[in-house]
Design an enzyme around this catalytic site. Structure first.
Site, PDB file in Angstrom:
ATOM      1  N   SER A 151       0.881  -1.173   0.000  1.00 33.47           N
ATOM      2  CA  SER A 151       0.000   0.000   0.000  1.00 33.47           C
ATOM      3  C   SER A 151       0.908   1.209   0.000  1.00 33.47           C
ATOM      4  O   SER A 151       1.660   1.420   0.955  1.00 33.47           O
ATOM      5  CB  SER A 151      -0.882   0.002   1.250  1.00 33.47           C
ATOM      6  OG  SER A 151      -1.480   1.276   1.439  1.00 33.47           O
ATOM      7  N   SER A 160       0.328   4.420   0.344  1.00 38.85           N
ATOM      8  CA  SER A 160       0.041   5.332   1.454  1.00 38.85           C
ATOM      9  C   SER A 160       0.193   4.627   2.804  1.00 38.85           C
ATOM     10  O   SER A 160       0.463   5.259   3.813  1.00 38.85           O
ATOM     11  CB  SER A 160      -1.387   5.866   1.347  1.00 38.85           C
ATOM     12  OG  SER A 160      -2.306   4.813   1.589  1.00 38.85           O
ATOM     13  N   THR A 165      -4.515   2.079   2.991  1.00 43.25           N
ATOM     14  CA  THR A 165      -5.583   1.464   2.194  1.00 43.25           C
ATOM     15  C   THR A 165      -6.303   0.423   3.042  1.00 43.25           C
ATOM     16  O   THR A 165      -5.688  -0.543   3.499  1.00 43.25           O
ATOM     17  CB  THR A 165      -4.966   0.770   0.954  1.00 43.25           C
ATOM     18  OG1 THR A 165      -4.031   1.648   0.362  1.00 43.25           O
ATOM     19  CG2 THR A 165      -6.028   0.371  -0.034  1.00 43.25           C
ATOM     20  N   ARG A 185       0.188   6.096  -7.986  1.00 45.83           N
ATOM     21  CA  ARG A 185       0.401   5.354  -9.237  1.00 45.83           C
ATOM     22  C   ARG A 185       1.739   5.684  -9.877  1.00 45.83           C
ATOM     23  O   ARG A 185       2.263   4.902 -10.667  1.00 45.83           O
ATOM     24  CB  ARG A 185      -0.742   5.595 -10.215  1.00 45.83           C
ATOM     25  CG  ARG A 185      -0.958   7.046 -10.598  1.00 45.83           C
ATOM     26  CD  ARG A 185      -2.279   7.212 -11.337  1.00 45.83           C
ATOM     27  NE  ARG A 185      -2.629   8.618 -11.513  1.00 45.83           N
ATOM     28  CZ  ARG A 185      -3.133   9.390 -10.565  1.00 45.83           C
ATOM     29  NH1 ARG A 185      -3.323   8.918  -9.340  1.00 45.83           N
ATOM     30  NH2 ARG A 185      -3.432  10.653 -10.813  1.00 45.83           N
ATOM     31  N   GLU A 245      -7.289   7.286 -14.436  1.00 46.71           N
ATOM     32  CA  GLU A 245      -6.853   8.160 -13.346  1.00 46.71           C
ATOM     33  C   GLU A 245      -6.173   9.435 -13.822  1.00 46.71           C
ATOM     34  O   GLU A 245      -6.411  10.505 -13.289  1.00 46.71           O
ATOM     35  CB  GLU A 245      -5.907   7.398 -12.411  1.00 46.71           C
ATOM     36  CG  GLU A 245      -6.596   6.326 -11.605  1.00 46.71           C
ATOM     37  CD  GLU A 245      -5.697   5.805 -10.501  1.00 46.71           C
ATOM     38  OE1 GLU A 245      -5.545   6.499  -9.473  1.00 46.71           O
ATOM     39  OE2 GLU A 245      -5.131   4.707 -10.675  1.00 46.71           O
ATOM     40  N   HIS A 273     -13.304 -14.703 -28.318  1.00 45.53           N
ATOM     41  CA  HIS A 273     -14.370 -15.652 -27.990  1.00 45.53           C
ATOM     42  C   HIS A 273     -15.620 -14.967 -27.451  1.00 45.53           C
ATOM     43  O   HIS A 273     -16.572 -15.639 -27.083  1.00 45.53           O
ATOM     44  CB  HIS A 273     -13.840 -16.702 -27.008  1.00 45.53           C
ATOM     45  CG  HIS A 273     -12.790 -17.553 -27.625  1.00 45.53           C
ATOM     46  ND1 HIS A 273     -13.057 -18.773 -28.184  1.00 45.53           N
ATOM     47  CD2 HIS A 273     -11.457 -17.331 -27.843  1.00 45.53           C
ATOM     48  CE1 HIS A 273     -11.944 -19.289 -28.690  1.00 45.53           C
ATOM     49  NE2 HIS A 273     -10.954 -18.439 -28.493  1.00 45.53           N
ATOM     50  N   LYS A 301     -12.877   7.490  -0.444  1.00 44.66           N
ATOM     51  CA  LYS A 301     -12.077   7.306   0.775  1.00 44.66           C
ATOM     52  C   LYS A 301     -12.676   8.087   1.930  1.00 44.66           C
ATOM     53  O   LYS A 301     -12.815   7.579   3.045  1.00 44.66           O
ATOM     54  CB  LYS A 301     -10.635   7.783   0.540  1.00 44.66           C
ATOM     55  CG  LYS A 301      -9.800   6.754  -0.193  1.00 44.66           C
ATOM     56  CD  LYS A 301      -8.340   7.147  -0.243  1.00 44.66           C
ATOM     57  CE  LYS A 301      -7.579   6.137  -1.107  1.00 44.66           C
ATOM     58  NZ  LYS A 301      -6.381   6.699  -1.713  1.00 44.66           N
TER      59      LYS A 301
END
Lengths: 316, 316
Positions: free
Chosen positions: A48, A50, A53, A100, A185, A201, A295
């Site tokens: 994580s 941060s 999370t 990210r 994002e 498919h 959040k």
């Protein structure tokens, strides 16, 4: 590998990279719970950026309770705090980035540790070569290079006004998924992904729909010199079938000699394109208001602090 | 579980169903190759409704060469022929159906065998209860029942003219994926899927895009009485954030008391809705020209017959 969003994708990339050499499955777990087969003896990477999370904290607690071997990768937050209290090994990542954008810090350690644990070989050299390749590409894709010579700017400008759908195969599956999330994002546009040959498919039939439904999409194929004749034939057939139905058909071609270089070279072009697309659309690529709203809304349930209390109660 | 399209989804459904009780990972493999960790001792279900899917034949050959325990599920074709020659156990499925309509024949055996192999318990009862529930639902969703009282017709008519995106969580992840493919194949519309809470970390930002990009989509949430407070809160927050951005927000609510009943009840409503949507759009849900074009194009490479020769050469 447990994580969410940009912290989870490293697990998928590692799995794609090593699919031909590992002796145990590398599973990415997104969500509040680990599958039941993750038990004592399993190695769990808890990632994580941060450190706060809540889904990842929840799986961290589960992994401890099941006596798994846990290694955390984080820049701080509750996860770092708990690891220090509970003496869980932790890999520190620099703070203050957009999560990210920290992908190299979250993914490269997995590669290095895979080699250290004898899961795979020769990866250090691949990482070095990939870094050199990206350094060279940085100059080609920079903001000063005009669109005619800049593949990322050209891509962004051709995607502009459409919904990008990214198609990858083999070692470029997780790369396709990552680029889809970067368009979401960074560029703030709907974006989707799928894989060759799977999409032959089912999803391919969807492009038979009338123009009003299909014309708003652009399809980006991720290409590689490693494509076998079967995959190449499938991509060409797919392009023929959807041509004229979707707004644009684009390609990003992998470079470099190893799998890892190929993955990074495609990621780099696509990620930079997602940034240029944000600028062209006049949005700030560095903020994600919708994620912040979720959040913020979730904080009321106080799940993270309940998990923290529970984890601390495990202290000997 | 190796397969493509409608033959593969049973593996995903089984994995979702048993995620809290199995001691080994259940992996679905779509493509030409098995991961390297599938070795001697692994149980490989090779599923191809037609028996002629070239990717699945390729993994069948790999599984034999690696001395895995192989069980085939098929209605005939090269796979049935090879299994008879090579004395590989085979579960016969009735011929002559549209492959995706054969899901019960391709999925239920996996459940029954999971119980037979002591991987899970109490599944037979869940299957029986699910069948009773679907029998009752058949009357509610039939073509004679007017739209006001028919959830499937109502859904189809609200999706009409939009690109459906299906969001599932937990045991409804593979169900969401299946419904996306049914909208592709039956209704001939682009369609995508994603999972809660994953999508709160990236895809949700995409809906911030301007109306021209987002207004063509409808979002279908799969709901269940088993949602924990966290998941429920996430779904409600997500709905609030995307409201006004997408054309429509829809829900399919699970029924029944077991996980399996919930999965089947949502599948049933969604699948029937995809058929009604086809009829409303004036397309034939039973044919898939794009898939046939790819298959026809691939025949030139003669991959399937080369695999067959190779497999026969393994005969003792």
């Amino acid at each position: 590998v447990s994580g969410m969003g940009g912290s989870a994708i490293g697990g998928d990339l590692l799995s794609d990279l090593l699919v031909d050499q590992v002796e145990v499955p590398i599973i990415t777990c997104r969500g509040y719970h680990l599958p039941s087969y993750v038990r004592e003896g399993a190695l769990v990477f808890t990632i994580s950026y941060s450190g706060n999370t809540e889904e990842t904290l929840s799986t961290f607690l589960e992994a401890l309770k099941r006596k798994c071997m846990v290694i955390a990768i984080t820049s701080g937050g509750r996860l770092a705090y708990l690891c220090r209290k509970l003496k869980v090994p932790i890999l520190d990542v620099p703070e203050g980035m957009v999560p990210r954008a920290a992908l190299p810090y979250l993914f490269i350690p997995l590669i290095i540790l895979a080699e250290r644990f004898n899961v795979a070989k020769g990866l250090r050299e691949q990482v070095k070569a990939a870094v050199s390749l990206l350094m060279a590409m940085r100059d080609e894709l920079g903001p000063d290079v005009p669109e005619e010579e800049n593949r990322a700017k050209e891509l962004a400008s051709r995607i502009m006004g459409t919904v990008p759908v990214v198609y990858g195969f083999g070692h470029l599956r997780a790369v396709a998924y990552r680029l889809k999330t970067q368009f979401n994002e960074n560029s703030k546009v709907p974006s989707f992904y799928n894989c060759i040959p799977d999409l032959n498919h089912d999803e391919i039939v969807g492009w038979e729909g009338e123009e009003a439904l299909t014309k708003g999409f652009s399809v980006i194929f991720l290409r590689s010199p490693r494509e076998g004749p079967e995959v190449k034939a499938r991509i060409e057939l797919t392009k023929q079938i959807i041509a004229g139905k979707v707004a644009r058909i684009l390609e990003i071609r992998a470079r470099g000699s190893s799998r890892l270089e190929e993955m990074f070279s495609v990621l780099y072009v696509g990620e930079v394109a997602s940034l240029y697309l944000a600028l062209m659309r006049g949005v700030d690529p560095s903020v994600t208001p919708s994620i912040d709203m979720v959040k913020h809304g979730m904080e009321k349930l106080k799940l993270a602090s309940r998990i923290e209390e529970h984890a601390l109660s495990l202290m000997p």
